[in-house]
Design an enzyme around this catalytic site. Structure first.
Site, PDB file in Angstrom:
ATOM      1  N   ASN A 137      57.119 103.061  60.141  1.00  0.00           N
ATOM      2  CA  ASN A 137      57.439 104.392  60.089  1.00  0.00           C
ATOM      3  C   ASN A 137      57.822 104.747  58.585  1.00  0.00           C
ATOM      4  O   ASN A 137      57.944 105.963  58.100  1.00  0.00           O
ATOM      5  CB  ASN A 137      58.694 104.752  61.054  1.00  0.00           C
ATOM      6  N   LYS A 160      55.421  90.316  56.037  1.00  0.00           N
ATOM      7  CA  LYS A 160      54.706  90.523  57.062  1.00  0.00           C
ATOM      8  C   LYS A 160      54.768  92.230  57.746  1.00  0.00           C
ATOM      9  O   LYS A 160      55.678  92.204  58.371  1.00  0.00           O
ATOM     10  CB  LYS A 160      54.733  89.575  58.316  1.00  0.00           C
ATOM     11  N   ALA A 162      53.633  95.952  59.299  1.00  0.00           N
ATOM     12  CA  ALA A 162      53.007  96.285  60.437  1.00  0.00           C
ATOM     13  C   ALA A 162      51.787  96.442  60.275  1.00  0.00           C
ATOM     14  O   ALA A 162      50.796  96.915  59.042  1.00  0.00           O
ATOM     15  CB  ALA A 162      53.502  97.764  60.736  1.00  0.00           C
ATOM     16  N   SER A 163      50.795  96.152  61.351  1.00  0.00           N
ATOM     17  CA  SER A 163      49.283  95.918  60.933  1.00  0.00           C
ATOM     18  C   SER A 163      48.465  97.330  60.732  1.00  0.00           C
ATOM     19  O   SER A 163      47.405  97.219  60.651  1.00  0.00           O
ATOM     20  CB  SER A 163      48.569  95.509  62.419  1.00  0.00           C
ATOM     21  N   GLY A 212      62.520  96.843  63.336  1.00  0.00           N
ATOM     22  CA  GLY A 212      61.580  97.183  64.244  1.00  0.00           C
ATOM     23  C   GLY A 212      62.066  97.179  65.699  1.00  0.00           C
ATOM     24  O   GLY A 212      63.229  97.546  65.855  1.00  0.00           O
ATOM     25  N   SER A 213      61.328  97.008  66.592  1.00  0.00           N
ATOM     26  CA  SER A 213      61.876  97.128  67.994  1.00  0.00           C
ATOM     27  C   SER A 213      62.538  96.039  68.722  1.00  0.00           C
ATOM     28  O   SER A 213      62.804  94.874  68.006  1.00  0.00           O
ATOM     29  CB  SER A 213      60.562  97.149  68.996  1.00  0.00           C
ATOM     30  N   GLU A 234      67.555  94.943  62.118  1.00  0.00           N
ATOM     31  CA  GLU A 234      67.793  96.528  62.352  1.00  0.00           C
ATOM     32  C   GLU A 234      66.872  97.116  63.344  1.00  0.00           C
ATOM     33  O   GLU A 234      65.567  97.286  63.039  1.00  0.00           O
ATOM     34  CB  GLU A 234      67.720  97.313  61.094  1.00  0.00           C
ATOM     35  N   LEU A 235      67.130  97.441  64.309  1.00  0.00           N
ATOM     36  CA  LEU A 235      66.458  97.565  65.606  1.00  0.00           C
ATOM     37  C   LEU A 235      66.455  99.135  65.791  1.00  0.00           C
ATOM     38  O   LEU A 235      66.690 100.006  65.124  1.00  0.00           O
ATOM     39  CB  LEU A 235      66.827  96.736  66.749  1.00  0.00           C
ATOM     40  N   CYS A 268      64.476 105.571  63.169  1.00  0.00           N
ATOM     41  CA  CYS A 268      65.598 105.068  64.011  1.00  0.00           C
ATOM     42  C   CYS A 268      66.978 105.553  63.611  1.00  0.00           C
ATOM     43  O   CYS A 268      67.717 105.622  64.637  1.00  0.00           O
ATOM     44  CB  CYS A 268      66.067 103.453  63.342  1.00  0.00           C
ATOM     45  N   GLU A 365      65.140 104.847  73.690  1.00  0.00           N
ATOM     46  CA  GLU A 365      64.736 105.564  72.547  1.00  0.00           C
ATOM     47  C   GLU A 365      63.587 106.395  72.427  1.00  0.00           C
ATOM     48  O   GLU A 365      62.510 105.939  72.728  1.00  0.00           O
ATOM     49  CB  GLU A 365      64.692 104.646  71.143  1.00  0.00           C
TER      50      GLU A 365
END
Length: 461
Positions: A137, A160, A162-163, A212-213, A234-235, A268, A365
């Site tokens: 994001n 790593k 996000a794809s 992320g999630s 940090e979710l 977030c 969320e």
């Protein structure tokens, strides 16, 4: 999930990449370990010069990398340029301050004497290669807010990403190399999420950070716990935005629109639950809804666009399901609420009222431009609604009453409380949450020390 750039404005696949194989991953792990041995001994001045050069290059690349980000994940291009500028600012902030933030700490002289030492200091030393698992994001900012302090502390990074943002991920590796950092200081791993566990288990990787999630956070925390490795998580967030009678309601409603739809609502720390005192509820709801209706939804590369597409088809479907569930449960739709016809993963700015605790959108969320409105009878009920969430990332409060400010700061369960303004991150202030929003802190002095070996040095007489 394939590693590919898929334009969310039209669903067109623009570039695809093969995932790195075991041999390439091993080469990069070896390189990270070897580079750390020498990079850790470089001076703060040397690291700062490299990071400032990276900031200068990023400023030069601002237009081009903004278009890449917009094409990969759909944010309005004017917001993408602002993100690139913010990253350069953070790099310079840490380049200017890291030496002071990590300077040796001298304990009180009486404590040194009492311990039997002639001298004692607390020293901050780097840990080693740090694995960063980052989201799409804010594809530059999320990485830089980890990388800038980590590199200034003497660590090396393994990204790593996000794809769906591979071009941005590769750009970041190239940026640091062009700035003069040796190859092993910052490396992008083009891998799927299934490869993360094995890399985190590798003894050469000393710590991990994830944005992320919640499920992704659980997975990384579980493996890191088993391996006894430091993590920062940090979710998600479902931040409250509270408006009290003493507030400037017009200004609160105006800012609320931006607070909800920044980054197409996929943030977030975006305000998501708008909790308004009954005395000003109707006025706020009217102005807020008008503001949401007035937003221009369209091509994110158009300079006039306020809200672009969601980053993925699945993301839009998930958002639709939350809205549909709320409507079936009795929520009223003040604006939006229906996906538009045509290509791309667009969803309109939406305001829902009449939310209750049984609706999924109250508990989960909403990652998109959907706001929920709540009516509160008084401050106590506002706090109760705000804290009735599994998340605790940030919070927003609008009031001119200092006694109310004190109560909110004391009682809101969140990592931040923003008074008469919307939540935003800044290099000087620690960022992170409580409850299921994660643990640890990024940014500020707290953030740079997260991946340091805090070492006590004691010398006898």
């Amino acid at each position: 999930m394939p590693i590919a750039t898929v334009n969310p404005a039209n669903g067109e696949t623009l570039k695809t990449y093969e995932a790195m194989g075991e041999e390439e991953i091993e080469r990069r792990l070896q390189l990270a370990e070897a580079t750390f041995r020498t990079y850790r001994t470089t001076s703060f001045d040397k690291r700062a010069a490299l990071l400032r050069r990276a900031a200068d290059l990023l400023d030069e690349d601002q237009q081009s990398i903004a278009r890449v980000m917009t094409t990969e994940m759909g944010k309005p291009v004017k917001q993408a340029r602002a993100e690139a500028s913010k990253c350069a600012k953070a790099m310079r902030w840490y380049a200017d301050r890291a030496a002071r933030l990590l300077a040796d700490e001298e304990p009180d002289a009486s404590d040194v004497k009492d311990s039997g030492a002639s001298r004692a200091v607390v020293r901050y030393r780097p840990l080693g290669p740090v694995l960063a698992v980052m989201p799409w994001n804010f594809p530059l900012w999320q990485v830089v807010r980890f990388a800038a302090p980590a590199l200034m502390a003497g660590n090396v990074g393994l990204l790593k990403h996000a794809s769906n943002v591979p071009q941005t991920a590769l750009y970041l590796e190239d940026l640091f190399h062009r700035a003069g950092f040796t190859e092993g200081c910052f490396q992008t791993l083009l891998i799927g999420s299934g490869a993360v566990d094995e890399i985190l288990r590798d003894e050469r990787v000393k710590a991990a950070t994830l944005t992320g999630s919640e499920p992704a956070g659980r997975a990384v925390a579980s493996t890191a716990g088993e391996m006894i490795k430091k993590t920062v998580l940090e979710l998600g967030g479902s931040d409250p935005y509270i408006v009290m009678p003493s507030a400037d309601v017009d200004r609160a409603a105006e800012v609320a629109v931006t607070a909800r739809v920044q980054n197409n609502g996929q943030s977030c720390i975006a305000a998501k639950r708008f909790i308004v005192h009954t005395d000003v509820y109707d006025a706020f709801a009217e102005r807020f809804t008008e503001g949401m209706k007035a937003l221009k939804v369209g091509d994110p590369l158009d300079e006039g666009t306020d809200v672009g597409p969601l980053a993925s088809e699945q993301g839009r479907q998930d958002l639709e399901e939350l809205v549909d569930d709320a409507v079936r449960g009795g929520a009223s739709v003040l604006c939006g609420g229906e996906r538009p016809e045509g290509p791309g993963w667009y969803y309109p700015p939406t305001v829902l009222a009449g939310i209750d605790r049984e609706m999924r959108i109250h508990r989960e969320e909403a990652f998109g431009p959907v706001a929920t409105l709540y009516r509160a009878a008084d401050l106590d009920e506002a706090v109760l609604i705000a804290n009735d969430s599994l998340f605790g990332l940030s919070s927003n409060v609008w009031t001119r009453d200092e006694a109310e400010v004190d109560r909110f700061v004391r009682d809101l369960e969140a990592g931040s409380v923003f008074v008469n303004g919307m939540t935003a991150s800044h290099p000087a202030f620690p960022f992170g949450g409580v409850k299921r929003s994660g643990y640890g802190r990024e940014l500020s002095g707290h953030g740079i020390r997260e991946f340091c070996n805090i070492t006590t040095v004691w010398q006898g007489a």
